[in-house]
Design a protein around this motif. Sequence first.
Motif, PDB file in Angstrom:
ATOM      1  N   LYS A   4       0.555  -1.418  -0.129  1.00  0.00           N
ATOM      2  CA  LYS A   4       0.112   0.142   0.195  1.00  0.00           C
ATOM      3  C   LYS A   4       0.698   1.306  -0.117  1.00  0.00           C
ATOM      4  N   TYR A   5       0.650   2.215  -0.387  1.00  0.00           N
ATOM      5  CA  TYR A   5       1.398   3.446  -0.652  1.00  0.00           C
ATOM      6  C   TYR A   5       0.994   4.203  -0.043  1.00  0.00           C
ATOM      7  N   ASP A   6       1.911   4.339   0.731  1.00  0.00           N
ATOM      8  CA  ASP A   6       2.277   5.362   2.191  1.00  0.00           C
ATOM      9  C   ASP A   6       2.746   6.910   1.877  1.00  0.00           C
ATOM     10  N   PHE A   7       1.740   7.701   1.543  1.00  0.00           N
ATOM     11  CA  PHE A   7       2.037   9.410   0.813  1.00  0.00           C
ATOM     12  C   PHE A   7       2.398   9.534   1.419  1.00  0.00           C
ATOM     13  N   ARG A   8       1.950   9.809   3.110  1.00  0.00           N
ATOM     14  CA  ARG A   8       2.785  10.794   4.229  1.00  0.00           C
ATOM     15  C   ARG A   8       5.287  10.225   4.257  1.00  0.00           C
ATOM     16  N   LYS A   9       4.454   9.694   3.820  1.00  0.00           N
ATOM     17  CA  LYS A   9       6.434   8.752   4.308  1.00  0.00           C
ATOM     18  C   LYS A   9       7.455   8.947   2.974  1.00  0.00           C
ATOM     19  N   THR A  10       6.332   8.668   1.939  1.00  0.00           N
ATOM     20  CA  THR A  10       6.790   8.198   0.544  1.00  0.00           C
ATOM     21  C   THR A  10       7.084  10.225  -0.127  1.00  0.00           C
ATOM     22  N   GLU A  11       6.273  10.944   0.687  1.00  0.00           N
ATOM     23  CA  GLU A  11       6.198  12.276  -0.221  1.00  0.00           C
ATOM     24  C   GLU A  11       7.682  13.276  -0.040  1.00  0.00           C
TER      25      GLU A  11
END
Length: 789
Positions: A4-11
């Motif tokens: 699952k894509y975790d935008f908070r971490k990835t961005e």
Amino acid sequence: MDKKYDFRKTEQEMQALWEKEGIYRYRNGREKKVFSIDTPPPTVSGSLHIGHVFSYTQAEMIARFKRMQGYDVFYPFGFDDNGLPTERLVERDGGFHAADMPRSQFREKCMETIESYEADFRKMWQSLGFSVDWSLQYRTVSGLTAKISQRAFLDLVRQKKAYMKESPVLWCTQCRTSIAQAELEMKERETTFNYLEFQAGEEKLLVATTRPELLYGCVCVFVNPEDERYRRLAGKMAKVPLYGFEVPILTEEEASMEKGTGAVMCATYGDTADVGWCEKHGLAYREVIRPDGRIAEHVPVIGGMKVKQARAAIIEALEQAGALARREELTHLVAVHERCGTDVEIIPSNQWYIDVLSQKQRFLDAADEINWHPAYMKSRYRSWVENLKWDWCISRQRYFGVPFPVWYCKNCKKPVFAEADQLPVNPMEELPGKKCSCGCEEFLPETAVFDTWATSSVTPLINARYGESDDRSREILPMGMRHQAHEIIRTWAFYTIVRSLYHTGSIPWRDIMISGFVLAKPGEKISKSKNNAASSPMQLIETHSADCIRYWTAGARLGTDTFFSEEELKVSKRFLNKLYNAAKFAGMHLEDYRPDCGETVRLLPPDLWILERVKEASGEAAAFLEEYETGLARKKVDELFWEDFCDYYIEIVKERLYQPEKHGEAERRGAQHALYHSLLGILKLYAVYIPHMTEYIYQSCFRGFEGAVSIHQLLWQQEKADELLLEFGGHLKETIGRVRKEKTEKQMSMKEAIPELVITCPGKLRKLYKQSETDIRACTNAAAIIFRS
């Protein structure tokens, strides 16, 4: 790739990667052609809102696009942190007034305030993934900016384009400063038309006015020379009611015979018409309104009162004296200061101006040298220039701004200008270091500061480090693009064109990109002053992701206003989820694929078609982005991704990917090849819109093979697509679509077999169809396929 894509971490991780690797650093045009961007420095006057995100992000997408077209992109960021807007913010936040403390103390408070706001601003832009080279950041309050602004001013003085004079000026009594014509807004006001009885010899002369408080400033009554009602009175004197002094009755062609009674009171100064008439007819000034907005003490009846109080008082006095014939309720337009909404007055004052009226044709011609996007915005600029009535007043009686590099001789009053090596200079803290030409060594400093537009109008020069030892004007001027909102065409666009023509002899930029507003409700834009944004940009980013917000910003056509609600972000989320899942599917089938492995690869027509579709969409999107239409370009990429890639190509080759034993290993490699390159092509197209997710997928699946540290260093395809393969793909989509439609209408499962599929196609497509037969059979579950012409 994570499940699952975790935008908070990835961005945050992707932003850290870009920073570490210097992905967006300007390279001084050493290896590539330069594309320079003149970015609007946001005014430090309050919190940012979704409207800023909307316009700035659209322009940021152009920066990314140009970079992926092979340009060395000069993309700076600035903050407009001096002048009246910042002063008002500091006063509002601090609960005090600048006039109530020493300048030095107020400046310290201003600096403290803007440091905090600018840190928040920068954090927000970085959180959105802006590809800015932050080493190019500037501030309009900095020493370098002050130096360049002062140098540019002295250049205008030498050219005799900047001058000082005492004359009527637009004045805000709330902000207690002069203002320029561009800072006016027109607002409807409820008032009364008051019919006053002047005495012309033995006759009564009715004069209607909305400004009875200016009666003491009456210097003339004008009538139109064609007005038969008053011809006999022309040249005679009229006694002013209540005050008893006499003024001449003169003829004036511009006096309206239809408005009021046709007899017009000319007072100093009720409006711009009064100013023009007084100058034309040589009429003397009579003081009524003071700079603080009060009536001068020497004015009988109303001296010392504020304007509205004085208006009520003099109407009452006129009624008691029997000099008020009647009153009519009226709604009319009044000029107000855009910064505070206060009715603007006109009073005489000593100010600095830049000559614009004598060069109007030059500024109109310049508009034709610039590419306007959208094109119709040029007419707004032309209309503004054609209707200019005042030279540009650039001095402000305020505190926090760039000082004028000027002193005045105490003896002869002549202005003495700073030398180049003194800049930046504050005349209130330093002396000129030379004598006046009259021999006097005592000087009075200029206490006014530059209008904030007088510094932000030279942003191309600030970016170019104009006049400095490392001047880069030749590298970046004229700049490739300016982006801004449409409401400041009359200020920022016009003023920058003026300054660039005067200082460089050339236009400031080749293209201008003009965005629309984000509306809170019909007719009401979201703005800092109205505080009508539901959520802050940082709240929206933290809740929905930067990529989600960015994708939404590209939804509108350039220059058009749009509404915003968080409900609209559902479309963005659905898209991001689809892209991530499509990439995961591809990644699963590419685990054993190596682009350069040398194994036998057989590309079938559907594989060739999707690769050509990526080329075609790249060209279509690029054409729109060259016109700054981020939304229309995104539509082309969306069509490629949703329809061609997801709905058709993946479904066509799915069995070939899963069952190489049935279709052949070389054929599976062909599907992998097409899947790899088409997905990479799609990611490159979306990289300008959603930089974080595309970068994450690139790092996970492609970096090891492509070599580039970042997807944002790759170039878009610029090849012409094969028309025959595109035609085949369109026909194939139509064929499969009809099979799906018929199954749906018959309530059949898409996996249910059909005994026979008859495909009617042009002869030129027969070979491509025959080569695709196994894919078509797998996709449609057709037992047999018959081809007909």
